[in-house]
Enzyme design. Structure first.
Site, PDB file in Angstrom:
ATOM      1  N   ASP A  35       0.834  -1.204   0.000  1.00  0.00           N
ATOM      2  CA  ASP A  35       0.000   0.000   0.000  1.00  0.00           C
ATOM      3  C   ASP A  35       0.868   1.252   0.000  1.00  0.00           C
ATOM      4  O   ASP A  35       0.545   2.248  -0.652  1.00  0.00           O
ATOM      5  CB  ASP A  35      -0.914   0.014   1.232  1.00  0.00           C
ATOM      6  CG  ASP A  35      -2.012  -1.035   1.150  1.00  0.00           C
ATOM      7  OD1 ASP A  35      -2.186  -1.622   0.062  1.00  0.00           O
ATOM      8  OD2 ASP A  35      -2.678  -1.269   2.171  1.00  0.00           O
ATOM      9  N   GLU A  37       3.862   1.665  -1.289  1.00  0.00           N
ATOM     10  CA  GLU A  37       4.444   1.895  -2.612  1.00  0.00           C
ATOM     11  C   GLU A  37       3.389   2.435  -3.572  1.00  0.00           C
ATOM     12  O   GLU A  37       3.659   3.324  -4.379  1.00  0.00           O
ATOM     13  CB  GLU A  37       5.040   0.586  -3.158  1.00  0.00           C
ATOM     14  CG  GLU A  37       5.855   0.749  -4.422  1.00  0.00           C
ATOM     15  CD  GLU A  37       7.063   1.670  -4.256  1.00  0.00           C
ATOM     16  OE1 GLU A  37       7.381   2.392  -5.224  1.00  0.00           O
ATOM     17  OE2 GLU A  37       7.668   1.692  -3.162  1.00  0.00           O
ATOM     18  N   SER A  83     -34.875  -7.556 -19.969  1.00  0.00           N
ATOM     19  CA  SER A  83     -35.192  -8.226 -18.711  1.00  0.00           C
ATOM     20  C   SER A  83     -35.224  -9.724 -18.976  1.00  0.00           C
ATOM     21  O   SER A  83     -35.281 -10.156 -20.131  1.00  0.00           O
ATOM     22  CB  SER A  83     -36.559  -7.767 -18.193  1.00  0.00           C
ATOM     23  OG  SER A  83     -36.534  -6.390 -17.919  1.00  0.00           O
ATOM     24  N   LYS A 125     -27.411 -14.601  -9.907  1.00  0.00           N
ATOM     25  CA  LYS A 125     -28.205 -13.404 -10.208  1.00  0.00           C
ATOM     26  C   LYS A 125     -27.997 -12.422  -9.058  1.00  0.00           C
ATOM     27  O   LYS A 125     -28.562 -12.574  -7.980  1.00  0.00           O
ATOM     28  CB  LYS A 125     -29.684 -13.749 -10.356  1.00  0.00           C
ATOM     29  CG  LYS A 125     -30.536 -12.584 -10.833  1.00  0.00           C
ATOM     30  CD  LYS A 125     -31.964 -13.025 -11.107  1.00  0.00           C
ATOM     31  CE  LYS A 125     -32.783 -11.860 -11.642  1.00  0.00           C
ATOM     32  NZ  LYS A 125     -32.886 -10.753 -10.677  1.00  0.00           N
TER      33      LYS A 125
END
Length: 668
Positions: A35, A37, A83, A125
């Site tokens: 993190d 670096e 849909s 889903k």
């Protein structure tokens, strides 16, 4: 090459590096740099962009801006977002499979070039908000949009850029639209609610509300994730199978859910449905079913579409916690912050094993958008055992219904209400009963001053019968006052007096949390104390000092600064201190040599010696980070009784699993 060209070259170089690191961290879950670096390179890029004014649209600095939009513009999708038809049970799924296979066999009878018998790709889903992302011929993300009508959506480009796993540029030279689902993980949800003045109710609202928020800074606070699963439009990429399309998405750096199963018949599909239903509650995000789609693209083209749905895909919905009932009335309630919110009063209906009489209506904008009216039939949905929410109305029931009108005055104190964004607020913080009662309850809560036995009913009695009108008044109550209250005998009065007295020496972080600073939850209060040590240091901290604390951004920092600027707040704190409240430093130095310092821990199952909050506090006190999901970055999984899928995933990844007994030995 002059100096400006050299700096431009360096900007390009840094962007490529940082986007690569982000992909490794957020998509592959396999970071190659620390993190520290990453931050070093990011800061260099920020400074160069500021100095030169040369900012590319796909720079990681453009993920989060200070943008507050005035409205959402409409966007016409290049290809319709359809849909899906729904199967509520296995029989309906069988009918769908049989119907398609008959069409395929008939096609093969009439054509020389035959179609293969179908195989089916199963994917989860996701229960979030569909996003449609457009990349231009240079591979740059130029548009993010909601589904909307499927043909026209809303432009949410600035909002989708805050999703850190979404690539801002891909190695593709064709115009392309990529579809996915923006989601909020349970981990992000919990972390947000720790700090939020107004907690989120469920994961779906967390994602949808973030992306439909005109203030992009608020969107960024939700720390959304996404999974991508479809290419709706492409000017140059062609695929023979859905699996080939998924492979392309992965190669372009899009986050794709690893669960993708190919099944050849209903037997295999049933087995997979059962598997997903079994692990559903252990996932780090919400799903509401499985999508089953034919793999072969040519077969999809032959099957085509109905007026509403593609024939080649269907959603198998898990048993829905949804119902329809009648809206009788709307009740307006005042919260601790003064926010006035509507609650729907419903005709009783059974839902998820419970009798439902009330449901959430978020605000007037929500009521208008969903066309909710008194007397209408409404769809309600229950998620994660929280109060249900009204999702919409039955259009055919709107005749002879009545408009819902927003109140002009506070329903409790009759003060004039003010509008702040989409919300209504009562500004009478001094004598509006619900605000003060809820403030007293929060102040006395376990995570705050821990006044044992102090309930909402007690707070109401104190307000109405003892004329308690401020937090400080709690510490002026005498035993003889309590004995005048209904159901207060000697023992109960003694218990409350002792609890009030014992609360005078809280941990400093508990005291900070008890003050109800907007956006400051339990964890943020601890972080503030850990960094600044004393109340005065926190009160006098600058914006730069506050934002230097890990996990504290400008919004939280500004909330802290604005809170302590208020004269009445400082007077209240001074009053509490004069009444004997003496917060004590609560952060102990972490022994650097303990085995959990700096490690990421996941807890699963039931522990004998700790509640979830207690083990979380214990681990954080040891310097550990407690995560809600298992990944390659996890160091230990602490497993109790009835450990679920997190245990199994840890086994698969080879992560060390420890029992409660081993944990206690390691810390001792």
């Amino acid at each position: 090459m002059d100096i400006s060209e050299e700096k431009k070259r360096r900007i390009h170089e840094l962007i490529e590096e940082l986007n690569k690191y982000a992909y490794e961290y957020y998509v592959l879950d396999n970071p190659t740099v620390s993190d520290k670096e990453y931050d070093k390179r990011y800061d260099e890029l920020v400074n160069l962009e500021k100095e030169t004014g040369f900012v590319l649209s796909y720079s990681p600095t453009q993920r989060v801006g200070d943008t507050v939009l005035t409205q959402f513009d409409k966007y016409t999708h290049k290809s319709r977002l359809w849909s899906l038809d729904k199967a509520q049970n296995i029989e309906q799924l069988k009918e769908w499979i049989n119907r398609n296979e008959k069409i395929i066999m008939e096609y093969n009878r009439l054509n020389e070039e035959t179609l293969p018998m179908p195989t089916y790709i199963l994917t989860k889903k996701f229960d979030g908000l569909t996003v449609n992302c457009t990349y231009d011929e240079s591979g740059i993300l130029v548009k993010g949009a909601t589904r909307g009508t499927g043909i026209i959506g809303e432009d949410i480009t600035s909002q989708v850029k805050t999703i850190k796993c979404l690539p801002l540029r891909i190695a593709n030279n064709n115009l392309i639209e990529v579809r996915g689902e923006a989601i909020m993980t349970k981990e992000a949800f919990d972390k947000y609610n720790e700090k939020a003045e107004i907690p989120l109710k469920n994961l779906r609202n967390g994602a949808a509300g973030a992306l439909r928020n005109l203030d992009v800074r608020e969107t960024a606070k939700r720390n959304l994730s996404a999974f991508f699963y479809d290419i709706g439009y492409s000017e140059g990429n062609e695929f023979k199978t859905y699996m080939e399309m998924i492979g392309f998405l992965i190669s372009m750096g899009f986050p794709v859910d690893p669960y993708i199963k190919e099944c050849k018949d209903i037997v295999e599909i049933k087995d997979e449905i059962k598997y997903i239903e079994d692990i559903r509650n252990e996932l780090n995000y919400d799903i509401d079913g499985i999508v089953i789609a034919i793999n072969h693209i040519k077969t999809r083209e032959v099957l085509g579409y109905t007026v509403k749905f593609p024939r080649w895909a269907i959603a198998y919905k898990f048993e829905a916690e949804e119902a329809t009932t009648k809206l009788i009335d709307v009740e307006w309630n005042v919260g601790r912050s003064g926010r006035v919110t509507p609650t729907a009063l419903l005709e009783s209906v059974e839902l998820g094993g419970a009798t439902i009489k009330r449901a959430t209506l978020n605000n007037m904008d929500d009521i208008i958008r969903k066309k909710v009216r008194l007397g209408a039939e409404v769809f309600i949905r229950r998620s994660n055992d929280v109060i249900p929410e009204i999702m919409g109305v039955v259009e055919s029931s709107l005749e002879n219904t009545e408009e819902i009108k927003a109140p002009l005055k506070c329903p409790y104190c009759e003060s004039k209400l003010i509008n702040e964004g989409v919300h209504l607020f009562c500004e009478n913080t001094l004598s509006c009963k619900p605000q003060l009662v809820k403030s007293l309850v929060h102040f006395a809560s376990r995570e705050a001053m821990n006044i044992e036995g102090f309930s909402e009913k007690t707070a109401e009695q104190f307000y109405e019968e003892l004329n308690i009108k401020s937090i400080g008044d709690l510490y002026r109550v005498k035993k003889e006052d309590l004995l005048t209250l209904d159901k207060f005998k000697e023992k109960k009065a003694d218990n409350i007096m002792n609890a009030i007295e014992n609360s005078k020496k809280p941990k400093l972080s508990s005291f900070i949390y008890a003050l109800s600073i907007p956006n400051v939850g339990v964890k943020t209060a601890r972080d503030l104390v850990k960094s600044f040590k004393t109340l005065d240091n926190i009160k006098n901290a600058t914006i730069e000092e506050l934002t230097s604390v890990k996990d504290i951004g400008e919004i939280v920092a500004n909330s802290v600064i604005e809170f302590f600027k208020q004269e009445n707040i400082n007077e209240s704190i001074k009053e509490l201190l004069e009444l004997g409240v003496t917060p004590i430093m609560d952060i102990t130095e972490i022994k650097k040599d303990n085995k959990f310092n700096g490690k990421t821990i996941v807890v699963t199952g039931t522990l004998e010696g700790y509640t979830r909050n207690e083990i979380k506090e214990k681990l954080e006190a040891l310097g550990a980070k407690v995560s809600g999901s298992v990944s390659k970055k996890t160091d230990f999984v602490l497993a109790g009784e009835e450990a679920g899928s997190k245990y199994n995933k840890a086994m698969e990844l080879g992560i060390r699993i420890i029992t409660e007994e081993e944990f206690n030995e390691m810390i001792n």
